[in-house]
Design a protein around this motif. Structure first.
Motif, short mmCIF file in Angstrom:
data_model
loop_
_atom_site.label_atom_id
_atom_site.label_comp_id
_atom_site.label_asym_id
_atom_site.label_seq_id
_atom_site.Cartn_x
_atom_site.Cartn_y
_atom_site.Cartn_z
N TYR A 111 41.08 44.04 32.56
CA TYR A 111 39.85 44.80 33.40
C TYR A 111 39.54 43.70 34.38
CZ TYR A 111 35.60 46.56 34.66
OH TYR A 111 34.25 47.01 35.38
N LYS A 112 39.50 42.36 34.05
CA LYS A 112 39.39 41.27 35.17
C LYS A 112 40.20 41.23 36.16
CE LYS A 112 37.03 38.17 31.63
NZ LYS A 112 37.37 36.95 30.78
N SER A 114 41.82 43.82 36.98
CA SER A 114 41.66 45.02 38.13
C SER A 114 40.69 44.56 39.12
CB SER A 114 41.53 46.14 37.25
OG SER A 114 40.14 46.21 36.47
N LEU A 115 39.57 44.02 38.69
CA LEU A 115 38.27 43.64 39.45
C LEU A 115 38.91 42.77 40.74
CD1 LEU A 115 35.67 43.20 37.05
CD2 LEU A 115 36.02 45.32 38.48
N GLN A 116 39.67 41.81 40.50
CA GLN A 116 40.32 40.68 41.37
C GLN A 116 41.46 41.40 42.24
OE1 GLN A 116 41.36 37.78 38.62
NE2 GLN A 116 39.47 37.23 38.05
N SER A 121 43.84 47.49 40.31
CA SER A 121 42.55 48.61 40.25
C SER A 121 43.05 49.61 40.22
CB SER A 121 41.48 48.08 40.97
OG SER A 121 40.49 48.93 41.10
#
Length: 190
Positions: A111-112, A114-116, A121
């Motif tokens: 998830y991290k 995908s945020l970066q 994402s």
């Protein structure tokens, strides 16, 4: 990690940089038949991509009867997404019905990433879309198809399933009794 590279192409093409970032948080694991990937009440941390074997998710009602929610076969994602997103204990058990080989990934690490990274994402979003469509399809099948039609559809989707897992698990997945499944199988000479 060629397996993951091919898997990812089914959802969204990823650059070498994105693939390498994901490779760094993946590990290959083998689990024996009957192994619980997620136990009832456990806070799950991982998601899985099933490479070999069959996994089921199920719960147990107050009378002790098991209800199979989903059967996972290669190549598909598995893991208690609801509990992972909400960071809550699992209301489902995830069990290997056969020996399994998976790619394992910590959900929060993914998830991290995908945020970066925008392309990761999009990949994440495409996987979530696929899970939603798969679950919606299962609900519609339960509503619209009778037990025989659901069994035929299961046979189409998983051709050798009768030889791979216990008939009790198949009946539970179809939301029928083992006796009903036996009658259906006998009427079609399975």
């Amino acid at each position: 990690m060629e397996f993951f590279r091919e898997f990812s192409q089914n959802f969204h093409p990823l650059s070498e940089d994105a693939l390498n970032r994901i490779f760094n948080i993946l590990s290959i694991k083998k689990f024996p038949k009957n192994y619980e990937l997620v136990s009832l009440g456990q806070k799950p941390t991982n998601i899985y991509i099933l490479k070999e074997g069959i996994i089921r998710s199920y719960n147990i009602d107050i009378k002790g009867k098991e209800h199979t929610k989903t059967l996972y076969t290669p190549v598909i994602t598995s893991g208690n997404l609801g509990a992972l997103i909400k960071n809550e204990p699992s209301e489902l058990i995830y069990e290997c019905l056969t020996d399994c080989e998976v790619l394992e990934c910590d959900y929060h690490d993914f998830y991290k990433l995908s945020l970066q990274h925008h392309e990761i994402s999009i990949f994440h979003y495409k996987i979530l879309q696929n899970i939603y469509i798969r679950e919606e399809s299962k609900i519609l099948e339960l509503q619209m198809l009778d037990a025989t039609q659901r069994y035929k559809k299961l046979q189409e989707n998983y051709p050798n399933i009768d030889n791979l897992i216990n008939q009790y698990h198949i009946a539970s997945y179809l939301n029928i009794t083992p006796v009903q499944l036996s009658r259906i199988r006998n009427s079609y000479n399975y």
